[in-house]
Design an enzyme around this catalytic site. Structure first.
Site, PDB file in Angstrom:
ATOM      1  CB  CYS A 144      37.462  17.524  17.125  1.00  0.00           C
ATOM      2  SG  CYS A 144      37.587  18.976  16.074  1.00  0.00           S
ATOM      3  CG  HIS A 161      41.591  16.925  14.074  1.00  0.00           C
ATOM      4  ND1 HIS A 161      41.314  16.944  12.729  1.00  0.00           N
ATOM      5  CD2 HIS A 161      40.633  17.699  14.668  1.00  0.00           C
ATOM      6  CE1 HIS A 161      40.239  17.693  12.512  1.00  0.00           C
ATOM      7  NE2 HIS A 161      39.813  18.161  13.672  1.00  0.00           N
TER       8      HIS A 161
HETATM    9  N1  LIG Z   1      33.227  17.296  11.685  1.00  0.00           N
HETATM   10  C1  LIG Z   1      33.846  17.317  12.866  1.00  0.00           C
HETATM   11  O1  LIG Z   1      35.011  16.866  13.043  1.00  0.00           O
HETATM   12  C2  LIG Z   1      33.166  17.868  14.057  1.00  0.00           C
HETATM   13  C3  LIG Z   1      33.760  17.629  15.290  1.00  0.00           C
HETATM   14  C4  LIG Z   1      33.150  18.118  16.424  1.00  0.00           C
HETATM   15  C5  LIG Z   1      31.987  18.834  16.312  1.00  0.00           C
HETATM   16  N2  LIG Z   1      31.419  19.053  15.101  1.00  0.00           N
HETATM   17  C6  LIG Z   1      30.185  19.834  15.082  1.00  0.00           C
HETATM   18  O2  LIG Z   1      29.096  19.007  14.704  1.00  0.00           O
HETATM   19  C7  LIG Z   1      28.169  19.778  13.957  1.00  0.00           C
HETATM   20  C8  LIG Z   1      27.913  19.120  12.611  1.00  0.00           C
HETATM   21  O3  LIG Z   1      29.124  18.914  11.932  1.00  0.00           O
HETATM   22  P1  LIG Z   1      29.228  17.988  10.635  1.00  0.00           P
HETATM   23  O4  LIG Z   1      30.658  17.921  10.351  1.00  0.00           O
HETATM   24  O5  LIG Z   1      28.455  16.719  10.815  1.00  0.00           O
HETATM   25  O6  LIG Z   1      28.464  18.908   9.530  1.00  0.00           O
HETATM   26  P2  LIG Z   1      27.708  18.487   8.196  1.00  0.00           P
HETATM   27  O7  LIG Z   1      28.298  17.261   7.602  1.00  0.00           O
HETATM   28  O8  LIG Z   1      27.652  19.726   7.379  1.00  0.00           O
HETATM   29  O9  LIG Z   1      26.196  18.128   8.687  1.00  0.00           O
HETATM   30  C9  LIG Z   1      25.317  19.070   9.243  1.00  0.00           C
HETATM   31  C10 LIG Z   1      24.011  18.398   9.686  1.00  0.00           C
HETATM   32  O10 LIG Z   1      23.173  19.378  10.301  1.00  0.00           O
HETATM   33  C11 LIG Z   1      21.910  19.423   9.663  1.00  0.00           C
HETATM   34  N3  LIG Z   1      21.372  20.779   9.658  1.00  0.00           N
HETATM   35  C12 LIG Z   1      21.949  21.890   9.174  1.00  0.00           C
HETATM   36  N4  LIG Z   1      21.115  22.958   9.328  1.00  0.00           N
HETATM   37  C13 LIG Z   1      19.999  22.483   9.913  1.00  0.00           C
HETATM   38  C14 LIG Z   1      18.788  23.070  10.333  1.00  0.00           C
HETATM   39  N5  LIG Z   1      18.538  24.377  10.177  1.00  0.00           N
HETATM   40  N6  LIG Z   1      17.847  22.284  10.903  1.00  0.00           N
HETATM   41  C15 LIG Z   1      18.067  20.958  11.071  1.00  0.00           C
HETATM   42  N7  LIG Z   1      19.192  20.331  10.686  1.00  0.00           N
HETATM   43  C16 LIG Z   1      20.162  21.089  10.123  1.00  0.00           C
HETATM   44  C17 LIG Z   1      22.183  18.951   8.255  1.00  0.00           C
HETATM   45  O11 LIG Z   1      20.979  18.498   7.690  1.00  0.00           O
HETATM   46  P3  LIG Z   1      20.708  18.740   6.112  1.00  0.00           P
HETATM   47  O12 LIG Z   1      21.724  17.908   5.420  1.00  0.00           O
HETATM   48  O13 LIG Z   1      19.300  18.285   5.985  1.00  0.00           O
HETATM   49  O14 LIG Z   1      20.875  20.220   5.873  1.00  0.00           O
HETATM   50  C18 LIG Z   1      23.183  17.815   8.539  1.00  0.00           C
HETATM   51  O15 LIG Z   1      22.475  16.666   8.971  1.00  0.00           O
HETATM   52  C19 LIG Z   1      28.763  21.189  13.875  1.00  0.00           C
HETATM   53  O16 LIG Z   1      28.244  21.933  14.967  1.00  0.00           O
HETATM   54  C20 LIG Z   1      30.226  20.959  14.067  1.00  0.00           C
HETATM   55  O17 LIG Z   1      30.876  22.084  14.580  1.00  0.00           O
HETATM   56  C21 LIG Z   1      31.977  18.579  13.969  1.00  0.00           C
END
Ligand SMILES: NC(=O)c1ccc[n+]([C@@H]2O[C@H](COP(=O)([O-])OP(=O)(O)OC[C@H]3O[C@@H](n4cnc5c(N)ncnc54)[C@H](OP(=O)(O)O)[C@@H]3O)[C@@H](O)[C@H]2O)c1
Length: 330
Positions: free
Chosen positions: A131, A238
């Site tokens: 990001c 950010h």
């Molecule tokens: N937040 C940011 O600013 C941001 C920016 C860029 C990239 N990212 C990346 O995007 C990704 C997700 O971030 P987030 O902030 O959205 O996290 P989050 O709110 O914790 O959500 C994680 C998601 O992944 C799913 N998940 C986790 N383990 C899984 C598994 N074993 N099989 C299938 N689904 C699974 C979860 O499903 P359940 O709820 O069913 O467990 C949920 O839908 C990460 O790789 C992060 O580094 C985030």
């Protein structure tokens, strides 16, 4: 534009939910929509454009190219490491938000306004950058093209939403005076110079990602890049302070003109009109301000960028890649 059959892996997460919002906001013509997540939320109902969808469990069999031809992944690095190659091998085009594949030389790492041409017609795995990197390379690309870049030094002020729901919950928890359950220290009334894990070098992985990804996206391995990444008690949006040394002397008027014309950038020239995280939150531009010469070193200037880390820093960038691929491949 033709309709796209699409899966979202990690559909119940913070980025996953924002994918749905951005698909609606950018009016992407979605046909079949498959929402995938873990056992924890499989079976839940999620609505999109007034229709209810049942979240399905992610399994290798769920990655079915007959049901969908594109998949937006945002379920963390280990899910992407295991499942993204399976999907890509089956002929599904994966746009991956995790850091798992970003530095793989065979995987394009793309910010559409900067290097969409890095994607070839046969690429089925495309990585979405970190990001803070995304919002930094938009103005840096303009500087790189105009004057060349010798050195870039980042200091970030990153919102808790960058850690997903666990980050926003820890801010609320520690604001109530309770102990942190996610960050090492209370994030309320605090700044933590720790994002992702520490590496043997003393840098954090987030800092190393910004260094490596900036070079890869701008296609310039010779450029010196350094970073300090700090988590701050901001809910969303950010901010990044960037100190830049150019190869050739820069001209501020020329730079202002080029930034104003650059796609994806909202320029704030007047010093007191600097952009803030609150202003960035909920919209898709990278806002740029506080541009001023750094008189302590030749050919050097400072600038400030803010962006919505969940939208342009994750979901919007991925959906923009999707839309451009749909156009290019139709
Ligand atoms: N937040 C940011 O600013 C941001 C920016 C860029 C990239 N990212 C990346 O995007 C990704 C997700 O971030 P987030 O902030 O959205 O996290 P989050 O709110 O914790 O959500 C994680 C998601 O992944 C799913 N998940 C986790 N383990 C899984 C598994 N074993 N099989 C299938 N689904 C699974 C979860 O499903 P359940 O709820 O069913 O467990 C949920 O839908 C990460 O790789 C992060 O580094 C985030």
């Amino acid at each position: 534009m033709k309709r796209v059959n699409l899966a979202i892996v990690g559909a119940t997460g913070m980025v996953g939910q924002t994918f749905l919002q951005v698909l609606e906001d950018l009016d992407v013509p979605v046909g079949e929509l498959v929402l995938l997540a873990s056992q924890r939320t499989a079976g839940q109902t999620v609505s999109f454009k007034g229709r209810d969808y049942t979240v399905e469990l992610l399994t290798p069999q769920a990655l079915d190219p007959v049901r969908f031809q594109y998949a937006l992944f945002s379920a963390g690095g280990s899910v992407s490491t295991e499942y993204a190659p399976l999907a890509a091998k089956a002929g599904i085009t994966v746009i991956d938000n995790s850091s798992a594949w970003r530095m793989d030389p065979a995987v394009p790492l793309v910010v559409p306004e900067v290097n969409f041409d890095a994607i070839g017609p046969q690429d089925h795995l495309i990585a979405n950058p970190n990001c803070s990197t995304i919002q930094s390379v938009l103005p840096l690309k303009v500087l790189h093209d105009l004057f060349g870049l010798t050195r870039v030094v980042y200091t970030t002020y990153q919102a808790v939403s960058g850690s997903g729901y666990r980050g926003t919950a820890d801010l609320a928890r520690t604001q109530r005076g309770e102990k942190p359950a996610f960050y090492r220290h209370p994030i309320a009334d605090n700044c933590l110079p720790e994002i992702d894990v520490f590496l043997p070098s003393g840098y954090t992985k987030e800092e190393q990602k910004m260094i490596d990804e900036t070079r890869k996206i701008l296609g310039d391995d010779a450029m010196a890049v350094s970073a300090t990444c700090v988590r701050v008690p901001v809910r969303n949006g950010h901010s990044v302070a960037i100190n830049v040394t150019t190869k050739r002397p820069f001209d501020l008027d020329q730079l202002h003109e080029a930034l104003a014309a650059a796609p994806g950038i909202g320029l704030r020239i007047e010093p007191e009109n600097y952009p803030t995280a609150r202003q960035a939150s909920g919209q898709d531009l990278v806002l740029v301000g506080r541009i001023r010469p750094d008189d302590s070193f030749p050919n050097t200037l400072h600038l400030w960028t803010v962006a919505d880390n969940i939208r342009k820093g994750a979901a919007t960038n991925a959906v923009q890649i999707l839309m451009k691929c749909m156009e290019a491949r139709s």
